[in-house]
Motif scaffolding. Structure first.
Motif: not given
Length: 382
Positions: A201-202, A222-223, A229-231, A235-236
Motif C-alpha cells: 500500500p502506498d 497503519l504505521k 511493507k517496506e521490510i 528484503g531488509d
C-alpha cells in the motif's frame, strides 16, 4: 653402552605407543557424547511421556527464557506446544512470545477468547492468501489448541515481528469498517485504492487514512503496516531483526521485573550469536545476553524434521544435496519417538571431521529436538 641401549629401547617404545594410540577426532567425540546425552519421548497428540519430555519440562524450572526454534506449520508441533505452555505456566511463565506482529497478537488473543477459536482460524485461512491464510502459522484447529491453552492458562501473547503481508487486507478492512458510515462514504475511494495494492500500500495513502481517523491504536496499526511493507519491499533482514528486538523490549520493559518468557519462533531467529541464515545478531542473541545481564537463564532448542511431503512426494532431508538440517542429527531420527539431544557439555576441537553446519548448530543451540513426523509442506514464511 648398556645405558645407551636402554635409552634407545625406551625411545622406540614411546614412539611405538604414540603411533598406536588412536587420535580422537571431533566426529568420534560427537558420536560418543551422543550416546550418553540423548533422551526420548512419545507423543500422539495426547500428553507427551518419557525422559525427553521430562528434560524439556525441567528447562522451564531452571531458566528465565526458554526458546523453541521451530519448523513452521506443523499441526503436531502445535499440539505439543499447547502442553509446553502448561509446563511453562506451572513454573511461573505468563508470557508467550511468537513470530507475529503486535496487532496480530492482539487479534489472536481476541480469537483465543471466542467460543470456537478453531472455526475462526479455519475461516480466516480460507478467506486469506492461498495456502497461507490471513495469519501465517495460525490457521488450523491444532493451532487453535495453542490459543485455547494460552487463554486457559492466562498467558499474555507477545507479537514482536513485522505484521505479515497476508494480514494487510484484514487490518485495512478492520480500520475502515470500525469507522462511522459517514467516514466510510467519504473515504471509500481512499480505502479501495489501499486494498487494490494491498501487498504494498502506498505510504501517502496510509498516511492520509491515519490522519483522517481518530483512534490512536489504528493510527499506530497503519504505521506498523507501513514499516512492515517496506521490510518486505527491500528484503531488509537487519531491519526486521531490529524491529523484533525493539518490540520485545517494549513488552519486556513494561512488564514485571525479570519476567519469564516462552518463545516459539522460527529457529533462525533464536540462535545464540550470529544466526544461521541472515548472518545477523537476531532476537535470540539479544535475549541470551539479557539473561546474562539478569544472571538468569536462557536455553534454546532447535526443532527439526527429517522427512517432508510436498505435492505427494516424500523427501528425506538427510539424502538431499541441499539439506536444511545437519545430517549428523537427521541420522538420529526415530519413526516412533521424539529425539532430544543435550549439547550443552559437548566441546569440539574443530578439526573439520564434522560438517560445518554441525559445528554451527553445536555452537548456537543448547538442545536439538528431532521430530518423528513427516511434515506436509505448503508455502511457509520464515
Amino acid at each position: 653402552m648398556k645405558q645407551t641401549l636402554f635409552c634407545m629401547l625406551l625411545l622406540a617404545a614411546c614412539l611405538s605407543y604414540g603411533q598406536s594410540k588412536q587420535v580422537i577426532t571431533d566426529e568420534d567425540r560427537f558420536n560418543k557424547y551422543i550416546t550418553s546425552h540423548i533422551s526420548y519421548f512419545t507423543f500422539n497428540g495426547q500428553r507427551p511421556t518419557g525422559k525427553g519430555w521430562d528434560n524439556l519440562d525441567e528447562l522451564f524450572a531452571k531458566n528465565q527464557f526458554v526458546a523453541w526454534g521451530e519448523y513452521h506449520n506443523s499441526p503436531l508441533l502445535s499440539q505439543l506446544t499447547a502442553y509446553a505452555l502448561e509446563s511453562a505456566q506451572k513454573h511461573g511463565y505468563k508470557k508467550w512470545c511468537i513470530e507475529v506482529g503486535p496487532y496480530t497478537a492482539l487479534e489472536l488473543t481476541r480469537i483465543s477468547r471466542t467460543k470456537s477459536p478453531a472455526d475462526t482460524l479455519t475461516k480466516l485461512y480460507k478467506n486469506g492468501y492461498p495456502h497461507i491464510g490471513t495469519f501465517p502459522f495460525f490457521s488450523s484447529p491444532e493451532d487453535a489448541q495453542m490459543l485455547i491453552a494460552a487463554n486457559k492458562l492466562h498467558f499474555n501473547i507477545w507479537g514482536i515481528d513485522q505484521e505479515f503481508q497476508m494480514s494487510f487486507p484484514y487490518f485495512l478492512a478492520k480500520v475502515y469498517q470500525t469507522q462511522q458510515r459517514k467516514f466510510q462514504y467519504r473515504y471509500k475511494a481512499l480505502y479501495d485504492s489501499l486494498q487494490a495494492k494491498w501487498w504494498y500500500p502506498d505510504t501517502k495513502l496510509l498516511d492520509s487514512m491515519a490522519n483522517a481517523i481518530t483512534q490512536t491504536q489504528y493510527k499506530a496499526l497503519l504505521k506498523e503496516i507501513n514499516t512492515s511493507k517496506e521490510i518486505y519491499h527491500t528484503g531488509d533482514n537487519s531491519g526486521r531483526a531490529a524491529l523484533m528486538k525493539a518490540n520485545f523490549f517494549k513488552y519486556y520493559d513494561a512488564g514485571a521485573k525479570n519476567e519469564k518468557v516462552f518463545f516459539k519462533m522460527g529457529s533462525n531467529h533464536l540462535a545464540k550469536g550470529i544466526n544461521l541464515q541472515t548472518n545477523l545478531y537476531d532476537i535470540g542473541n539479544a535475549v541470551y545476553e539479557l539473561a546474562q545481564r539478569n544472571q538468569s537463564g536462557f536455553t534454546n532448542v532447535y526443532l527439526m524434521v527429517r522427512y517432508t511431503i510436498e505435492k505427494g512426494k516424500l523427501t528425506d532431508d538427510m539424502l538431499s544435496k541441499e539439506n536444511e538440517n545437519p545430517k549428523a542429527f537427521s541420522k538420529l531420527y526415530d519413526i516412533d519417538k521424539w529425539v532430544l539431544i543435550d549439547l550443552r557439555q559437548l566441546k569440539m576441537k574443530y578439526d573439520n571431521t564434522l560438517p560445518r553446519d554441525t559445528y554451527q548448530l553445536i555452537e548456537k543451540y543448547d538442545y536439538v529436538l528431532v521430530s518423528p513426523e513427516k511434515l506436509s509442506i505448503a508455502n511457509n514464511e520464515n
